[in-house]
Design a protein around this motif. Structure first.
Motif, short mmCIF file in Angstrom:
data_model
loop_
_atom_site.label_atom_id
_atom_site.label_comp_id
_atom_site.label_asym_id
_atom_site.label_seq_id
_atom_site.Cartn_x
_atom_site.Cartn_y
_atom_site.Cartn_z
N GLU A 1 0.79 -1.29 0.01
CA GLU A 1 0.03 -0.11 0.07
C GLU A 1 0.91 1.02 0.10
O GLU A 1 0.65 2.31 -0.63
CB GLU A 1 -0.89 0.04 1.14
CG GLU A 1 -1.75 1.28 1.41
CD GLU A 1 -2.70 1.28 2.52
OE1 GLU A 1 -3.34 2.22 2.78
OE2 GLU A 1 -2.70 0.11 3.47
N PRO B 1 3.54 1.57 -3.83
CA PRO B 1 2.69 1.12 -5.09
C PRO B 1 3.48 0.74 -6.21
O PRO B 1 2.98 -0.09 -7.26
CB PRO B 1 1.69 2.02 -5.18
CG PRO B 1 2.12 3.34 -4.71
CD PRO B 1 3.12 2.93 -3.69
N HIS C 1 -6.50 -0.29 5.17
CA HIS C 1 -5.56 -1.09 4.61
C HIS C 1 -6.08 -2.03 3.59
O HIS C 1 -5.67 -2.07 2.47
CB HIS C 1 -4.74 -1.59 5.54
CG HIS C 1 -3.82 -2.57 5.10
ND1 HIS C 1 -2.46 -1.98 4.17
CD2 HIS C 1 -3.47 -3.89 5.08
CE1 HIS C 1 -1.80 -3.02 4.06
NE2 HIS C 1 -2.22 -4.34 4.40
N SER D 1 -7.49 -0.32 0.65
CA SER D 1 -6.71 0.00 -0.38
C SER D 1 -6.22 -1.02 -1.03
O SER D 1 -5.97 -0.96 -2.35
CB SER D 1 -5.39 0.75 0.48
OG SER D 1 -4.51 1.28 -0.35
N LEU D 2 -5.85 -2.10 -0.38
CA LEU D 2 -5.22 -3.42 -1.22
C LEU D 2 -6.28 -4.17 -2.40
O LEU D 2 -5.83 -4.13 -3.34
CB LEU D 2 -4.83 -4.41 -0.26
CG LEU D 2 -3.65 -4.12 0.71
CD1 LEU D 2 -3.31 -5.66 1.37
CD2 LEU D 2 -2.46 -3.78 0.05
#
Length: 301
Positions: free
Chosen positions: A244, A247, A291, A294-295
């Motif tokens: 994250e 990237p 998190h 976001s992943l």
């Protein structure tokens, strides 16, 4: 036995000096010396060997220090519980976790916690050694396995896996391996086998080494492995939670990964009502949720 004398003895043993202990206790050196001498007389033993560089505990002193150390930790725990406000979050919170998770995932996110609770003081202890929470070596732990002690409150936060990553620049210059066999043509960056790490990571490294890899860079923590990867040195074995925040790093051989490693947050039962612990626990859980989102958005899960 006089607790005040024991308190002074503990401070002297911890500091290794009458002068330094006096500074901590706000007492003169002579006052500290009198209390130690009185304690030794009451116990009919010598607690310290005295020499020019300071004080060293005798065998009898070591025994007493073990007892006062336990007492000191218990008093600290009681004090922390008493001082916890019903409405405010303030004071020191000692958090322990691994070097990799603490340096690469937790520390960069603490800004949000401090913005919400500016009077909270985090003491972040990064080490692979498992600290004893009931003995108050730390208040909260984030561990890469489920704690075994029965008197801890624990919550599973997430699962992580060790995977292979490289920089776009490295892959552009050296090519992208299409199989484990082709890894022998690349430099592998990983933790060395002597360093403390999760067994899943060690197993993946050992499997990779069976493919006769000719060039390696071994480091004793994931931060060093990450620096090697972003410096275009090779293909690194890293935990997936770093993606994250980096990237541009490319996953190599997507079918290759370790078994899942569970991540647990734990704290002593006696801190169940602690506002500081609750604030940190809720913060970590919120960050874990963000998190994961976001992943998923990156397609990395």
């Amino acid at each position: 036995m006089d607790w005040d004398k024991l308190r002074i003895f503990h401070a002297v043993a911890d500091a290794g000096s009458l002068t330094h202990a006096g500074d901590v206790l706000h007492l003169s050196q002579s006052a500290v010396s009198r209390q130690i001498r009185s304690l030794e007389e009451s116990l009919n033993t010598t607690l310290f060997h005295r020499h020019a560089r300071g004080l060293i505990l005798t065998e009898q002193g070591e025994l007493l220090f073990d007892a006062t150390h336990s007492m000191h930790k218990r008093v600290e725990a009681a004090t922390a519980r008493i001082r916890d406000s019903e409405e405010e979050v303030f004071g020191q919170l000692r958090v322990t976790t691994t070097f990799g998770f603490g340096a690469l995932w937790l520390a960069p996110r603490l800004t949000k916690l401090y913005e919400k609770y500016p009077e909270l003081n985090i003491d972040l202890m990064l080490e692979e050694r498992v600290l004893d929470l009931p003995m108050r070596e730390a208040d909260v732990a984030i561990r890469m396995k489920e704690p075994s002690q029965a008197d801890l409150i624990r919550k599973r936060l997430m699962g992580i896996r060790m995977r292979l990553y490289a920089s776009p620049e490295y892959l552009a210059s050296r090519g992208t391996p299409q199989s484990m066999e082709e890894m022998r043509d690349h430099r592998l960056i990983c933790q060395n086998t002597r360093s403390a790490q999760v067994s899943a990571g060690m197993q993946l490294i050992q499997e990779l080494m069976t493919f006769d890899i000719h060039s390696t860079l071994t480091v004793n923590n994931y931060f060093g492995v990450l620096q090697g990867v972003i410096s275009n040195l090779g293909i690194g074995v890293l935990p997936d939670y770093i993606i994250e925040d980096f990237p541009n790093i490319v996953r190599v051989l997507p079918e290759v990964e370790s078994i899942e490693v569970p991540v647990f947050l734990a704290y002593p039962e006696e801190l169940r009502q602690s506002k500081r612990v609750a604030a940190f626990r809720d913060f970590v859980q919120e960050e874990i949720i963000a998190h994961r989102r976001s992943l998923r958005a990156m397609g990395a899960e």
